[in-house]
Design a protein around this motif. Structure first.
Motif, PDB file in Angstrom:
ATOM      1  N   ALA A  37     -11.779 -38.787 -41.076  1.00  0.00           N
ATOM      2  CA  ALA A  37     -12.935 -38.068 -41.636  1.00  0.00           C
ATOM      3  C   ALA A  37     -13.369 -38.774 -42.922  1.00  0.00           C
ATOM      4  O   ALA A  37     -12.507 -39.138 -43.735  1.00  0.00           O
ATOM      5  N   TYR A  38     -14.677 -38.978 -43.058  1.00  0.00           N
ATOM      6  CA  TYR A  38     -15.242 -39.631 -44.237  1.00  0.00           C
ATOM      7  C   TYR A  38     -15.965 -38.584 -45.079  1.00  0.00           C
ATOM      8  O   TYR A  38     -16.726 -37.766 -44.555  1.00  0.00           O
ATOM      9  N   LEU A  39     -15.695 -38.624 -46.372  1.00  0.00           N
ATOM     10  CA  LEU A  39     -16.389 -37.746 -47.314  1.00  0.00           C
ATOM     11  C   LEU A  39     -17.535 -38.539 -47.971  1.00  0.00           C
ATOM     12  O   LEU A  39     -17.301 -39.596 -48.569  1.00  0.00           O
ATOM     13  N   VAL A  40     -18.762 -38.045 -47.873  1.00  0.00           N
ATOM     14  CA  VAL A  40     -19.957 -38.746 -48.355  1.00  0.00           C
ATOM     15  C   VAL A  40     -20.479 -38.035 -49.600  1.00  0.00           C
ATOM     16  O   VAL A  40     -20.647 -36.800 -49.619  1.00  0.00           O
ATOM     17  N   GLU A  41     -20.763 -38.826 -50.651  1.00  0.00           N
ATOM     18  CA  GLU A  41     -21.370 -38.319 -51.874  1.00  0.00           C
ATOM     19  C   GLU A  41     -22.782 -38.891 -52.006  1.00  0.00           C
ATOM     20  O   GLU A  41     -23.024 -40.064 -51.724  1.00  0.00           O
ATOM     21  N   ARG A  42     -23.686 -38.065 -52.435  1.00  0.00           N
ATOM     22  CA  ARG A  42     -25.068 -38.501 -52.662  1.00  0.00           C
ATOM     23  C   ARG A  42     -25.368 -38.343 -54.149  1.00  0.00           C
ATOM     24  O   ARG A  42     -25.359 -37.225 -54.662  1.00  0.00           O
ATOM     25  N   LEU A  43     -25.568 -39.476 -54.739  1.00  0.00           N
ATOM     26  CA  LEU A  43     -25.837 -39.522 -56.176  1.00  0.00           C
ATOM     27  C   LEU A  43     -24.730 -38.858 -56.968  1.00  0.00           C
ATOM     28  O   LEU A  43     -24.958 -38.130 -57.933  1.00  0.00           O
ATOM     29  N   GLY A  44     -23.457 -39.097 -56.513  1.00  0.00           N
ATOM     30  CA  GLY A  44     -22.299 -38.629 -57.256  1.00  0.00           C
ATOM     31  C   GLY A  44     -21.820 -37.233 -56.900  1.00  0.00           C
ATOM     32  O   GLY A  44     -20.804 -36.779 -57.456  1.00  0.00           O
ATOM     33  N   ARG A  45     -22.508 -36.539 -56.015  1.00  0.00           N
ATOM     34  CA  ARG A  45     -22.105 -35.190 -55.618  1.00  0.00           C
ATOM     35  C   ARG A  45     -21.734 -35.180 -54.141  1.00  0.00           C
ATOM     36  O   ARG A  45     -22.226 -35.979 -53.353  1.00  0.00           O
ATOM     37  N   TYR A  46     -20.828 -34.229 -53.808  1.00  0.00           N
ATOM     38  CA  TYR A  46     -20.406 -34.116 -52.406  1.00  0.00           C
ATOM     39  C   TYR A  46     -21.610 -33.753 -51.552  1.00  0.00           C
ATOM     40  O   TYR A  46     -22.355 -32.795 -51.854  1.00  0.00           O
ATOM     41  N   HIS A  47     -21.771 -34.522 -50.450  1.00  0.00           N
ATOM     42  CA  HIS A  47     -22.905 -34.276 -49.578  1.00  0.00           C
ATOM     43  C   HIS A  47     -22.480 -33.770 -48.210  1.00  0.00           C
ATOM     44  O   HIS A  47     -22.970 -32.742 -47.743  1.00  0.00           O
ATOM     45  N   SER A  48     -21.518 -34.490 -47.548  1.00  0.00           N
ATOM     46  CA  SER A  48     -21.125 -34.090 -46.187  1.00  0.00           C
ATOM     47  C   SER A  48     -19.799 -34.758 -45.826  1.00  0.00           C
ATOM     48  O   SER A  48     -19.343 -35.677 -46.511  1.00  0.00           O
ATOM     49  N   THR A  49     -19.272 -34.255 -44.713  1.00  0.00           N
ATOM     50  CA  THR A  49     -18.047 -34.835 -44.140  1.00  0.00           C
ATOM     51  C   THR A  49     -18.391 -35.398 -42.767  1.00  0.00           C
ATOM     52  O   THR A  49     -18.891 -34.666 -41.898  1.00  0.00           O
ATOM     53  N   MET A  50     -18.175 -36.687 -42.594  1.00  0.00           N
ATOM     54  CA  MET A  50     -18.489 -37.356 -41.331  1.00  0.00           C
ATOM     55  C   MET A  50     -17.268 -37.336 -40.410  1.00  0.00           C
ATOM     56  O   MET A  50     -16.186 -37.774 -40.802  1.00  0.00           O
ATOM     57  N   ASP A  51     -17.488 -36.824 -39.184  1.00  0.00           N
ATOM     58  CA  ASP A  51     -16.436 -36.847 -38.181  1.00  0.00           C
ATOM     59  C   ASP A  51     -16.527 -38.124 -37.361  1.00  0.00           C
ATOM     60  O   ASP A  51     -17.312 -39.027 -37.671  1.00  0.00           O
ATOM     61  N   ALA A  52     -15.747 -38.197 -36.308  1.00  0.00           N
ATOM     62  CA  ALA A  52     -15.719 -39.403 -35.474  1.00  0.00           C
ATOM     63  C   ALA A  52     -17.078 -39.609 -34.811  1.00  0.00           C
ATOM     64  O   ALA A  52     -17.707 -38.678 -34.308  1.00  0.00           O
ATOM     65  N   GLY A  53     -17.583 -40.887 -34.867  1.00  0.00           N
ATOM     66  CA  GLY A  53     -18.856 -41.233 -34.247  1.00  0.00           C
ATOM     67  C   GLY A  53     -19.691 -42.150 -35.129  1.00  0.00           C
ATOM     68  O   GLY A  53     -19.206 -42.715 -36.114  1.00  0.00           O
ATOM     69  N   LEU A  54     -20.994 -42.304 -34.767  1.00  0.00           N
ATOM     70  CA  LEU A  54     -21.928 -43.174 -35.483  1.00  0.00           C
ATOM     71  C   LEU A  54     -22.732 -42.331 -36.473  1.00  0.00           C
ATOM     72  O   LEU A  54     -23.301 -41.305 -36.122  1.00  0.00           O
ATOM     73  N   HIS A  55     -22.812 -42.840 -37.717  1.00  0.00           N
ATOM     74  CA  HIS A  55     -23.524 -42.117 -38.769  1.00  0.00           C
ATOM     75  C   HIS A  55     -24.374 -43.114 -39.576  1.00  0.00           C
ATOM     76  O   HIS A  55     -24.051 -44.311 -39.655  1.00  0.00           O
ATOM     77  N   LEU A  56     -25.462 -42.596 -40.203  1.00  0.00           N
ATOM     78  CA  LEU A  56     -26.365 -43.395 -41.044  1.00  0.00           C
ATOM     79  C   LEU A  56     -26.364 -42.855 -42.461  1.00  0.00           C
ATOM     80  O   LEU A  56     -26.398 -41.635 -42.677  1.00  0.00           O
ATOM     81  N   LEU A  57     -26.290 -43.751 -43.410  1.00  0.00           N
ATOM     82  CA  LEU A  57     -26.343 -43.398 -44.816  1.00  0.00           C
ATOM     83  C   LEU A  57     -27.663 -43.896 -45.426  1.00  0.00           C
ATOM     84  O   LEU A  57     -28.267 -44.870 -44.962  1.00  0.00           O
ATOM     85  N   VAL A  58     -28.055 -43.211 -46.476  1.00  0.00           N
ATOM     86  CA  VAL A  58     -29.245 -43.653 -47.216  1.00  0.00           C
ATOM     87  C   VAL A  58     -28.792 -44.769 -48.163  1.00  0.00           C
ATOM     88  O   VAL A  58     -27.915 -44.536 -49.017  1.00  0.00           O
ATOM     89  N   PRO A  59     -29.340 -45.956 -47.994  1.00  0.00           N
ATOM     90  CA  PRO A  59     -28.884 -47.064 -48.836  1.00  0.00           C
ATOM     91  C   PRO A  59     -29.091 -46.767 -50.319  1.00  0.00           C
ATOM     92  O   PRO A  59     -30.105 -46.190 -50.719  1.00  0.00           O
ATOM     93  N   PHE A  60     -28.129 -47.151 -51.106  1.00  0.00           N
ATOM     94  CA  PHE A  60     -28.112 -47.037 -52.548  1.00  0.00           C
ATOM     95  C   PHE A  60     -28.135 -45.588 -53.044  1.00  0.00           C
ATOM     96  O   PHE A  60     -28.195 -45.366 -54.244  1.00  0.00           O
ATOM     97  N   ILE A  61     -28.070 -44.627 -52.134  1.00  0.00           N
ATOM     98  CA  ILE A  61     -28.058 -43.211 -52.535  1.00  0.00           C
ATOM     99  C   ILE A  61     -26.754 -42.531 -52.080  1.00  0.00           C
ATOM    100  O   ILE A  61     -26.106 -41.850 -52.869  1.00  0.00           O
ATOM    101  N   ASP A  62     -26.419 -42.728 -50.793  1.00  0.00           N
ATOM    102  CA  ASP A  62     -25.182 -42.129 -50.251  1.00  0.00           C
ATOM    103  C   ASP A  62     -24.035 -43.135 -50.389  1.00  0.00           C
ATOM    104  O   ASP A  62     -24.225 -44.349 -50.262  1.00  0.00           O
TER     105      ASP A  62
END
Length: 359
Positions: A37-62
């Motif tokens: 499981a991947y923990l994603v932060e957006r601009l320094g704050r917790y945003h979401s938890t990524m489970d198994a599979g393909l995911h897209l991040l916002v460049p330079f933000i997430d």
């Protein structure tokens, strides 16, 4: 010339921009592996938890904050020195099986959940073992495991961790205590061996005595039965002989002949230096002498007319006057018959001349 330089600069800028865009897109595409499981932060704050599979991040933000393994993990902590209630120091190795159930709590609620579990295990183990003595500590592993698991599971629940199992891998008391324990165990085993040996000897002696008792009883019963049967046979033989003598009305000549037949048997024994001659033997010899023509009386020998009618004798007398010898032999025969009757009476049954033979 100036146009060519400007064109080259433009193409270089376009290439750099293309490379930058491609790199940004490559970083924005994330593939999460299974059991992670991947923990994603957006601009320094917790945003979401990524489970198994393909995911897209916002460049330079997430940004991926942490990667958490969701499988059950096994950690073996170094030996912990614990003091028991009887003031003995023991080294205890523990193995903990736990699993992350909430990746967000495991990352944001504690700085390092593995170190936290280790320290919590050490303090809890000291609290539990401190209330037990050495013998209880060595024999109560299941109890210690259960208490330790319950405390750890409650404490690590807010960290997003579930403790599945706790095992005490080893408990090492001091060397002096180990030597004393080994001596005690050796003495206990020697005592049990001595008890078992004594029990075996006791059972063996009991069984041997029972066997000898049964053997003696059976042997005595056999000898008793043998003596009874032998006595019954001898009694029947005596009765049959007595019956045969009385039914045959034996005269003195026959009895004298039987005396003469027994004399060689008596003389056969080497240790017989003294003979016991019956009182009737002289009378029997007189009858035998009368049969061979030697007599000291002038009366002739006559046969019983009743006996002569009942049977015919093949023996003829050569005496001129055998009457006196016959009378003497008859008296001797009557004496012998009287003794036989007395013996038959003592054997249990009086003589009956009308009874069947062999009674």
């Amino acid at each position: 010339m100036g146009d060519n330089v400007g064109t080259i600069i433009v193409w270089i800028a376009i290439a750099v921009l293309a490379i930058f865009v491609i790199a940004a897109i490559a970083r924005a595409i994330i593939v999460v592996q299974q059991t992670q499981a991947y923990l994603v932060e957006r601009l320094g704050r917790y945003h979401s938890t990524m489970d198994a599979g393909l995911h897209l991040l916002v460049p330079f933000i997430d940004k991926v904050r942490a990667k958490v393994d969701l499988r059950e993990m096994v950690y073996s902590f170094p030996p912990q020195s614990v003091i028991t209630s009887d003031n003995l120091v023991v080294d205890i190795d523990t193995v903990i099986y736990f699993q992350v159930t909430d990746p967000k709590s495991a990352v944001y609620e504690i700085a390092n959940y593995i170190t936290g579990v280790e320290q919590l295990t050490t303090t809890t183990l000291r609290n539990i073992v401190g209330t037990m003595d050495l013998e209880q500590t060595l024999t109560s592993r299941d109890q210690i495991n259960g208490q330790l698991r319950g405390v750890l599971d409650d404490a690590t629940g807010k960290w997003g961790i579930r403790v599945n199992r706790v095992e005490l891998k080893s408990i090492e008391p001091p060397l002096s205590i180990k030597d004393s324990m080994e001596k005690q165990m050796r003495a206990e085993r020697d005592r049990r061996a001595a008890i078992l040996t004594a029990e075996g000897v006791k059972q063996s002696a009991i069984l041997t005595a029972e066997g000898e008792k049964q053997s003696a009883i059976l042997k005595a019963e056999g000898e008793a039965q043998s003596k009874i049967l032998k006595a019954e046979g001898e009694a029947r033989a005596i009765l049959q002989v007595f019956d045969a003598i009385h039914e045959g009305d034996a005269d003195s000549k026959l009895l004298s002949y039987q005396y003469l037949q027994m004399l060689p048997e008596v003389a056969k024994a080497n240790n017989n230096q003294m003979w016991f001659v019956p009182t009737e033997f002289t009378g029997a010899l007189k009858a035998v002498a009368a049969g061979f023509g030697v007599t000291d009386e002038s009366e002739p020998l006559e046969r019983d007319p009743e006996r002569a009618r009942s049977r015919t004798s093949r023996i003829t007398s050569a005496l001129a006057d055998p009457r006196a010898a016959l009378e003497e032999a008859r008296r001797q025969a009557e004496g012998i018959s009287g003794e036989a009757e007395q013996a038959g009476t003592r054997s249990g049954k009086p003589f009956d001349p009308d009874a069947e033979k062999g009674q």
